[in-house]
Enzyme design. Structure first.
Site, PDB file in Angstrom:
ATOM      1  N   ASN A  73    -138.698  45.437  -5.097  1.00 52.28           N
ATOM      2  CA  ASN A  73    -137.476  46.144  -4.702  1.00 52.28           C
ATOM      3  C   ASN A  73    -136.371  45.986  -5.740  1.00 52.28           C
ATOM      4  O   ASN A  73    -135.674  46.945  -6.061  1.00 52.28           O
ATOM      5  CB  ASN A  73    -136.974  45.647  -3.341  1.00 52.28           C
ATOM      6  N   HIS A 130    -135.655  50.444  -3.820  1.00 58.44           N
ATOM      7  CA  HIS A 130    -136.217  50.458  -2.462  1.00 58.44           C
ATOM      8  C   HIS A 130    -137.119  51.662  -2.207  1.00 58.44           C
ATOM      9  O   HIS A 130    -138.032  51.580  -1.391  1.00 58.44           O
ATOM     10  CB  HIS A 130    -135.089  50.383  -1.426  1.00 58.44           C
ATOM     11  N   ASP A 148    -148.813  38.975   3.814  1.00 58.85           N
ATOM     12  CA  ASP A 148    -147.497  39.023   3.177  1.00 58.85           C
ATOM     13  C   ASP A 148    -147.676  39.459   1.725  1.00 58.85           C
ATOM     14  O   ASP A 148    -148.485  38.879   0.996  1.00 58.85           O
ATOM     15  CB  ASP A 148    -146.857  37.633   3.240  1.00 58.85           C
ATOM     16  N   GLU A 181    -142.041  42.880   4.317  1.00 62.16           N
ATOM     17  CA  GLU A 181    -143.318  43.041   3.626  1.00 62.16           C
ATOM     18  C   GLU A 181    -144.453  42.326   4.349  1.00 62.16           C
ATOM     19  O   GLU A 181    -145.481  42.029   3.769  1.00 62.16           O
ATOM     20  CB  GLU A 181    -143.203  42.528   2.189  1.00 62.16           C
ATOM     21  N   ASP A 187    -140.688  51.144  -0.739  1.00 62.02           N
ATOM     22  CA  ASP A 187    -141.203  51.836   0.448  1.00 62.02           C
ATOM     23  C   ASP A 187    -142.552  52.488   0.170  1.00 62.02           C
ATOM     24  O   ASP A 187    -143.435  52.503   1.034  1.00 62.02           O
ATOM     25  CB  ASP A 187    -140.210  52.895   0.928  1.00 62.02           C
TER      26      ASP A 187
END
Length: 152
Positions: free
Chosen positions: A20, A25, A12, A55, A29
């Site tokens: 973000n 975003h 994680d 994530e 990404d």
């Protein structure tokens, strides 16, 4: 000759929501894409790597023992910590892992690894936790079910 055993790890990205929220975003990404490349370069060709959602990533691999599995996961943790992500800088990951046991359900093994990653996040992040070791040290309760059917 020592037989290999199967291991499942949950990875994680720490504070990914902050990435973000702060950078957007599109940059988030890009972090996910670069994370997948770091995973590919940190694990062996035959190890199975999956994005689980958001994530979170999952790794299935064969290793001789828990120490070998821990070394592989620690290699990834270290590689991520050292990597300079464009725009973002440094990020870290928390990792929980468990051995797949006879009679395991996919959900049972995932729950153990997920509890270990949750423990890592609650205890400072940027760390690796072995579910079986946490149970042995009395830090987590072993609530796993071995595939038995419960009738009620």
């Amino acid at each position: 000759m020592q037989l290999s055993r199967n291991w499942l790890g949950v990875i994680d990205i720490d504070h990914f929501k902050r990435v973000n929220d702060s950078y957007g975003h599109l940059i988030g990404d890009e972090v996910l894409l670069l994370m997948s490349r770091l995973m590919r370069s940190s694990f062996r060709f035959d190890d199975r790597l999956y994005r689980f959602g958001g994530e979170e990533f999952v790794v299935l691999m064969r290793c001789a023992d828990g120490d070998a599995a821990a070394q592989a996961f620690e290699r990834l943790r270290h590689n991520v910590e050292r990597h300079l992500f464009p725009q973002v800088g440094r990020i870290t990951v928390s990792i929980g892992f468990t051995e797949l046991k006879a009679g395991d359900t996919p959900n049972g093994a995932f729950e153990r690894a997920d509890k270990a990653v949750y423990f890592a996040k609650q205890n400072g992040r940027n760390r690796l936790c072995d579910h079986d070791e946490l149970v042995a040290r009395g830090l987590l309760a072993d609530e796993s079910r071995s595939g038995d059917v419960e009738l009620f």
